[in-house]
Structures are given as C-alpha cells and as structure tokens.
Design a protein around this motif. Sequence first.
Motif, short mmCIF file in Angstrom:
data_model
loop_
_atom_site.label_atom_id
_atom_site.label_comp_id
_atom_site.label_asym_id
_atom_site.label_seq_id
_atom_site.Cartn_x
_atom_site.Cartn_y
_atom_site.Cartn_z
N SER A 1 -0.84 -18.35 -4.42
CA SER A 1 0.59 -18.36 -4.74
C SER A 1 1.34 -17.39 -3.83
CB SER A 1 0.81 -17.99 -6.21
OG SER A 1 0.32 -16.69 -6.46
N ILE A 2 2.67 -17.44 -3.93
CA ILE A 2 3.53 -16.54 -3.16
C ILE A 2 4.09 -15.50 -4.13
CG2 ILE A 2 5.65 -16.36 -1.79
CD1 ILE A 2 5.13 -19.16 -0.77
N ALA A 3 3.84 -14.25 -3.87
CA ALA A 3 4.30 -13.16 -4.74
C ALA A 3 5.77 -12.86 -4.46
CB ALA A 3 3.45 -11.92 -4.51
N ILE A 4 6.59 -12.85 -5.52
CA ILE A 4 8.02 -12.53 -5.40
C ILE A 4 8.19 -11.08 -5.84
CG2 ILE A 4 10.35 -13.22 -6.02
CD1 ILE A 4 8.74 -15.37 -4.57
N CYS A 5 8.37 -10.19 -4.88
CA CYS A 5 8.42 -8.75 -5.15
C CYS A 5 9.83 -8.21 -4.97
CB CYS A 5 7.46 -7.99 -4.24
SG CYS A 5 5.75 -8.57 -4.29
N GLN A 6 10.20 -7.25 -5.80
CA GLN A 6 11.47 -6.54 -5.64
C GLN A 6 11.31 -5.45 -4.58
OE1 GLN A 6 14.34 -7.37 -7.10
NE2 GLN A 6 13.37 -9.04 -8.26
N ARG A 7 12.44 -4.98 -4.04
CA ARG A 7 12.40 -4.02 -2.93
C ARG A 7 11.67 -2.74 -3.32
NH1 ARG A 7 11.17 -1.22 0.26
NH2 ARG A 7 12.25 -0.33 2.03
N GLY A 8 12.05 -2.11 -4.39
CA GLY A 8 11.35 -0.91 -4.84
C GLY A 8 11.44 0.25 -3.86
N ASP A 9 10.52 1.21 -4.02
CA ASP A 9 10.56 2.44 -3.22
C ASP A 9 9.49 2.50 -2.14
OD1 ASP A 9 12.67 3.43 -4.78
OD2 ASP A 9 11.27 4.19 -6.29
N CYS A 10 8.40 1.77 -2.28
CA CYS A 10 7.33 1.85 -1.28
C CYS A 10 7.68 1.02 -0.05
CB CYS A 10 6.01 1.37 -1.88
SG CYS A 10 6.05 -0.32 -2.51
N ASP A 11 6.93 1.23 1.03
CA ASP A 11 7.24 0.50 2.26
C ASP A 11 6.70 -0.92 2.17
OD1 ASP A 11 4.45 0.54 3.03
OD2 ASP A 11 4.74 2.61 3.69
N PHE A 12 7.17 -1.75 3.11
CA PHE A 12 6.87 -3.19 3.06
C PHE A 12 5.37 -3.45 3.28
CE2 PHE A 12 11.40 -3.21 4.36
CZ PHE A 12 11.91 -3.97 3.32
N SER A 13 4.75 -2.69 4.16
CA SER A 13 3.33 -2.93 4.42
C SER A 13 2.47 -2.66 3.18
CB SER A 13 2.86 -2.05 5.60
OG SER A 13 3.03 -0.68 5.29
N THR A 14 2.85 -1.66 2.38
CA THR A 14 2.12 -1.39 1.13
C THR A 14 2.24 -2.57 0.17
OG1 THR A 14 2.50 0.99 1.35
CG2 THR A 14 1.95 0.17 -0.85
N LYS A 15 3.44 -3.14 0.07
CA LYS A 15 3.64 -4.32 -0.79
C LYS A 15 2.74 -5.47 -0.34
CE LYS A 15 8.55 -3.31 -1.63
NZ LYS A 15 8.47 -3.11 -3.09
N ALA A 16 2.73 -5.70 0.99
CA ALA A 16 1.93 -6.81 1.51
C ALA A 16 0.44 -6.59 1.23
CB ALA A 16 2.17 -6.96 3.01
N GLU A 17 -0.04 -5.35 1.36
CA GLU A 17 -1.46 -5.06 1.08
C GLU A 17 -1.78 -5.28 -0.40
OE1 GLU A 17 -2.52 -1.71 4.49
OE2 GLU A 17 -1.70 -1.07 2.56
N VAL A 18 -0.87 -4.86 -1.29
CA VAL A 18 -1.09 -5.05 -2.72
C VAL A 18 -1.10 -6.53 -3.07
CG1 VAL A 18 -0.07 -4.68 -5.00
CG2 VAL A 18 -0.15 -2.79 -3.35
N ALA A 19 -0.12 -7.29 -2.51
CA ALA A 19 -0.07 -8.73 -2.79
C ALA A 19 -1.31 -9.43 -2.27
CB ALA A 19 1.20 -9.33 -2.18
#
Length: 544
Positions: free
Chosen positions: A93-111
Amino acid sequence: MAASHWAYTILFFFSSLSLAASNSSSPFICRTTPQQVIIKIWVNGIEGKNIEGLGALFGGILPIHEKEGIRLPAVIPQPVECCSNLSSKLSGSIAICQRGDCDFSTKAEVAQSGGASGMLVIDNEGDGLPVMDCPHTKTLNISIPSVVVTKSDGEVLSKALACEKSSVELLLYAPLRPVLDMSVLFLWFMAVGTVTCASVWKGLIVCDKSEGSYSQLLRKESLETDEDDEEIVEINMMSAVVFVITASAFLLLLYYFMSSWFVWLLIVLFCIGGIQGIHSCVISLLLSKWRNLGKRKVNIPLFGSVSIFSLVVFVSCFVFTVFWAAYRKASYSWIGQDILGIFLIITVLQLAQLPNIKVATVLLCCAFLYDIFWVFLSPEIFGNSVMIAVAEGDNSGGESIPMLLRVPRFFDPFGGYNMIGFGDLVFPGLLVAFSLRYDKQKKKGLANGYFLWLTVGYGLGLLFTYLALYLMNGQGQPALLYLVPCTLGTFVMLGLVRGELKDLWNYSLEDHSPSTSSSRQSFTDRVDCASETNNIEVRGPLSV
C-alpha cells in the motif's frame, strides 16, 4: 607486459564508468532534480480529479508513463506522522503521512520498514512544495518512491480516507514535460497582437470620405459635438501614483478577504466591461466600412430612438457574455474569456492616453516596483507572495479572477494554463500607443519612428519573461520586470540617441496641433464619421 598493463587499465576505467552509469538510477543514490508527479485517485472504484506532487531526491524512481504505474491502495498509518515505528503493517500500500517534525528520509524509512510500497506526505504549509532532500548525516537505504503534496490536495485525500466504507487507490507516475509548449507562442502572439491592434485601432476605423457633400456635413456636425464624443482620459503624474497605490490597496483587499462572492463581483464587472468593449469595437469598425447599417431605428421605452444595428450588436454581446459566465469552468471557456479581455483592453487603450514620456516614466516605474514588490518581496512581510496567491485564487471557492488572458498547455501532461494579466498589456500598451501618436504627429516612418521599435521591445520583454519562467522552474515572474526596461528603456535610449528626448519628455499634443479645427477634423476622421451621420453613439450599448 606494458601493453597488457595498459589494456587492463583501460578495461578497469570503462568498467568503472559502466558501474557508475548503472548506479546513477539506483534508489540509494541522491538525485539532483525532483520528479514532478501526477497522482491519479480512485474512490470506491470511481476515478476522481488528479492532483500533483513533487518526488523526493531519494528512494525509488517513478515510471514516466501511466501504463507503467501500479494502482495501489492508500492507507493512513499510525502514528500519522510516520516518525516512529508503525503499529500495523502496510504491505503493498501507499502510506499517507502528515508532515510532522521529523525529516522526510526518516518517514520514508519508517514507511518502508512497515511494508509500504510508497509514501505520500501531506505538507502543512499553504504555499509551494518543499523539496524532500537527502540528509548529509546518514546513509540511506530507501527503495520506495516518496511524494509530497500541498495541504489543500492532502485535505481532499484525507477526507476520502476518513470514511470507513471508502476505498481509496492511487497511481503515481512522473511524465516528462515539454521544453516549450505551443501555448506559450500562442499567448505571445495574442499579447503582442492585442497591444499592436489597440495602438493602431483608430487608424482601422477611419472612414472613406470621398463624397464632398458628406464630408462637409460631417465636418459641420463634428465641430458641434466632438468635445462631448471624445472622452479621452489623459493620465498625469499624480493619477499615475494614485493608481498604483489604489491597485496595491485593492490587491491587499483581495488577499485578506478573498471569497467566492468577491470573485463573483469581479466577474460581473468583467462581463460589463467586456460587453461594452465588444460593442464599442464592433460598432465603430463596421460603421466605418458600411455607413448605412445604422440608419434604421426603433423606439424603446426609457431609451427612445435606438439604431436597430446597435441593438442587435448589444444583444449579441450580452448573450455571448452570459454564455461565457454560465460555462466559465468548461474546458473551452478560455476562448470566451480571451475575446472579452482583448476587446476590453482595446477599449481601455482608446480611452486612456499618456501625454509624454515624463508621465510614462512615473507610471511605468511605479508599476515596475509594484509588480516586483508584490511578487518577490511580499513573502518577507505577509508570509506568501500576495500577487501569486491572488492570481491562484486561494480561498476563492474554486472561482478564478478573470482579469487575464490564458491559454491551456495543450501538450503538457500536467495541464494548466499559461497566463498574462491585463496590467502587463495595458501599462506597456499605453506607451506603445503614445509612440504611434507621436510618430504620426512628427510624420515619422517605421524605421525612424518609435512605434516599430517599442512593439519589438514589448515582444522581446515577453520572451524574456517566459525564459525566466523556464529557468526558474515555473516560479511566478513579475512580467513588468522585463517589459518596462524593454519598452520604456528602448524609448528613452532611442530618444537620447536621436536628440529628441527633451521633446518627448515635455511633449503635449495640444502644443503641436496646427489648429483646433484640424484636431477636431482628425478625431472626426478616426471615429465619428459613421456614428454622427447615423445618430449612433459608439460609446455605449444603447444610444439615444
């Protein structure tokens, strides 16, 4: 041995090059240019409106063609910022994430660790899209594609996902944009043609007065009525400054109180001006060629005796304008908007005139600073570019301001329009029209006059504007930043070289007219030769 050594060296060199080339598209290598992404949306199997996003400089590369993309379900993970480990798996699936406080690369690694096949980030800012850059403090191991979308587009997507019974699917791809869309050339010809046509319009509606009796009658009537008919507004230095201040105040009013009803008010005013412009231009042009069209009249309550021809033209203009207003959101509505706008600009440039270069310098320099400030400098004060926000119609309820010429990008897969505001035609157009009047008064030809060179300068200024748009990746540009130097600068430099700058600076048409009667006769030749004989006013839709 030496030959063998060199052979191995060359082989190793080319092997290194091929390895570097193969790794240039690797998801673990940071790219220098983000992909522009189209996101197709399906809600419960029904395709919705596409939205646009900006790809990350890291992670997987999206396909160029739509048919190569994969349609995947969209899921809101927990936590929604994707800044820490997810509580559920997102396989395929495609994860729909809010901007939040962490950097974009961290979001991508978590997803990616949660099993997602892609990530879409909803920005929390209202203007523009951030670039999802590579961090310099860690090595990335991200293979999924990541895309960021605007806050407004993300809200639409979040609402669809908020419904428990709704199923949302996304398909992401990044088509290549053409280097030059033909709509740019079309808009360039439209803008240059409008300014040129408005400048020479009075020459187009000159009547053929070969009949002596008609000429004598016309001259007599003109002496009695020309002062009332020629409603020319001559711009002075004070009105030039006041106009720019008023325009700034109105722009701020639009920025803070933009709403659908406010835009509707502008649409109504635009329609009234468009009807007046088309009617005035059509009547004056046709009556200059066929004088008998206005002889037949009809009595109308409250208006009295009205020319049937004038009435028919007015009704036609009214129906055309109402049709455009009713279908202004259709794909073809730009044609009607451009027609109304062009005739409105031509009419405005007949009513307003510059008396000399001194006033032109004040007006155009104020407009020059006005355009630069509200596009480039206003974000430092207001947080956003006020001019761009108003032009894009933020908080307008889906309505758009009609005071511009626009042409759709025919060959751009992202769609959209190339546009130019009325001010970018009217301000330089006033100067181009003045140059033609000056050339006629001084009996100058094309080569030794000013009109031809200012028209060329205006065209070059537009080309520089479009070049800047291309070089700055479509960032909004103040067109007058390029148009004013190319028109006013050309005029001043030519006047200086020819030794005529002092005359241009203090020029006044009344001071150079041979006599009052000849000036009146000139006006009669231009416009009223048909309307006076047939008792038709070309200034208004209905004439008594």
